[in-house]
Design a protein around this motif. Structure first.
Motif, short mmCIF file in Angstrom:
data_model
loop_
_atom_site.label_atom_id
_atom_site.label_comp_id
_atom_site.label_asym_id
_atom_site.label_seq_id
_atom_site.Cartn_x
_atom_site.Cartn_y
_atom_site.Cartn_z
N GLY A 1 36.27 76.49 49.38
CA GLY A 1 35.28 76.08 50.37
C GLY A 1 35.90 75.48 51.61
N TRP A 2 35.40 75.92 52.76
CA TRP A 2 35.86 75.44 54.07
C TRP A 2 34.82 74.51 54.72
CZ3 TRP A 2 40.08 77.92 57.04
CH2 TRP A 2 40.78 78.90 56.30
N ASP A 3 33.55 74.85 54.60
CA ASP A 3 32.49 74.17 55.34
C ASP A 3 31.92 73.00 54.54
OD1 ASP A 3 32.54 76.08 57.44
OD2 ASP A 3 31.26 77.42 56.27
N ALA A 4 31.57 71.94 55.25
CA ALA A 4 30.94 70.79 54.60
C ALA A 4 30.02 70.08 55.58
CB ALA A 4 31.99 69.81 54.09
N ALA A 5 28.94 69.54 55.03
CA ALA A 5 28.08 68.63 55.79
C ALA A 5 27.63 67.55 54.83
CB ALA A 5 26.88 69.37 56.38
N GLY A 6 27.58 66.32 55.33
CA GLY A 6 27.20 65.21 54.46
C GLY A 6 27.32 63.90 55.18
N THR A 7 27.80 62.88 54.47
CA THR A 7 27.93 61.55 55.05
C THR A 7 29.31 60.98 54.75
OG1 THR A 7 26.92 60.61 53.06
CG2 THR A 7 25.47 61.00 54.95
N VAL A 8 29.76 60.11 55.63
CA VAL A 8 31.04 59.44 55.43
C VAL A 8 30.88 58.40 54.33
CG1 VAL A 8 32.81 57.98 56.46
CG2 VAL A 8 31.79 59.82 57.80
N GLU A 9 31.71 58.50 53.31
CA GLU A 9 31.67 57.57 52.18
C GLU A 9 32.68 56.45 52.34
OE1 GLU A 9 30.24 56.50 48.22
OE2 GLU A 9 29.50 57.84 49.80
N ALA A 10 33.87 56.77 52.81
CA ALA A 10 34.93 55.76 52.96
C ALA A 10 35.91 56.23 54.03
CB ALA A 10 35.64 55.53 51.63
N LEU A 11 36.66 55.27 54.57
CA LEU A 11 37.58 55.54 55.67
C LEU A 11 39.02 55.29 55.25
CD1 LEU A 11 35.74 53.48 58.45
CD2 LEU A 11 35.34 55.87 57.87
N GLY A 12 39.90 56.21 55.61
CA GLY A 12 41.31 55.90 55.57
C GLY A 12 41.67 55.15 56.83
N SER A 13 42.91 54.69 56.93
CA SER A 13 43.33 54.02 58.16
C SER A 13 43.41 55.03 59.30
CB SER A 13 44.70 53.35 57.95
OG SER A 13 45.68 54.32 57.60
N GLU A 14 43.37 54.51 60.53
CA GLU A 14 43.48 55.34 61.74
C GLU A 14 42.39 56.41 61.79
OE1 GLU A 14 47.42 56.71 62.58
OE2 GLU A 14 48.37 54.94 61.74
N THR A 15 41.17 55.96 61.57
CA THR A 15 40.01 56.86 61.66
C THR A 15 38.95 56.22 62.54
OG1 THR A 15 39.17 55.95 59.57
CG2 THR A 15 40.38 58.03 59.47
#
Length: 288
Positions: free
Chosen positions: A64-78
């Protein structure tokens, strides 16, 4: 997390649903809770083993290439993202071996954009790969607004969305059998690619997204003042952002053939390989 996996290359029946560990986002990555994804012909190529990952294949594999949804968590430098943001994204497949047919995926923030609240998640999930490919191909023509261009399959997934984007960039869309056009985009390959090349006027522009039909010294070489350009997997925020804007404004609506539950991914791949499919097949991750 639930995921649709393959444990070997093969036909549409190799998929199965299973539980996998939820990934943790690294620096520069966002953990996306995926509400919908979609299937593309390249997925069938990877599943069957005809298109191999850049690195050694590791199983179980999530496609799978495509995605739509919501941000769950952040890595650094985002910077610029927050948990809960509605987004669409593209996975750097097949080299990353990180697919989107799962409840979560850790993806580069550089390949994620926010989407407006009014844009349905299942609509956004149909856009990233075909939309970014189409927009990159149109930009690669390097033609001024008003140019007359040909797309040699304006009913296929990439061709259809390219035909919708072309007028937004100021291009005039010529019928597929036109001659003497300023530029052409090949989305089919084989003899169709050669016909599209022949339709371009001397000194015009030609772009293909099917690179095996143009290689240096191969099928196409610079001729009549036309230098072929190839476009492959170009996704980044510079391409995804305009797509998100057009979706928000209602100027771009992808053709969605059907929405299926994620656990019907085998059926989606069967439909993907059946002649006559024109719209996208979207997988809803909330209804399996």
């Amino acid at each position: 997390m639930k995921a649709a996996i393959i444990e070997t290359f093969g036909d549409v029946n190799v998929f199965r649903m299973t539980e996998l560990p939820r990934p943790d986002p690294k620096s520069g990555e966002l953990l996306i809770r995926i509400h919908a994804s979609s299937v593309n012909p390249v997925d069938a190529g990877v599943r069957s083993g005809q298109i191999l990952p850049d690195d050694t294949a590791h199983f179980p594999m999530v496609l799978g290439w495509d995605a739509a949804g919501t941000v769950e968590a952040l890595g650094s430098e985002t910077d610029g993202f927050a948990p809960g943001d509605r987004v669409m994204a593209i996975s750097p497949q097949p080299g990353s071996l990180v697919g989107t047919h799962a409840q979560f995926a850790a993806l580069p923030a550089s390949q994620v954009v926010k989407i407006a609240d009014a844009v349905p998640i299942t609509t956004a999930a149909a856009v990233p790969l075909i939309g970014s490919t189409a927009l990159a191909a149109l930009q690669a023509l390097d033609l001024a607004p008003g140019a007359r261009i040909l797309i040699n399959n304006p009913k296929g997934a990439v061709g259809a969305i390219a035909a919708k984007i072309a007028p937004l960039l100021g291009f005039e869309l010529a019928p597929p059998d036109a001659l003497g056009v300023d530029g052409a985009i090949d989305v089919r390959g084989c003899q169709h690619a050669q016909k599209a090349f022949a339709a371009v006027k001397d000194g015009g522009a030609y772009v293909t997204i099917v690179p095996e039909w143009w290689k240096p010294g191969g099928v196409f070489t610079p001729a009549r003042g036309i230098t072929p350009v190839t476009v492959q997997n170009p996704a980044n925020q510079d391409l995804l952002a305009p797509l998100a804007d057009w979706l928000a404004q209602g100027d771009l609506i992808p053709e969605v053939e059907e929405i299926l539950p994620l656990d019907q991914i085998s059926e989606a791949h069967r439909r993907l390989e059946t002649p006559g499919l024109t719209g996208k097949l979207v997988l809803d991750h909330a209804i399996f």
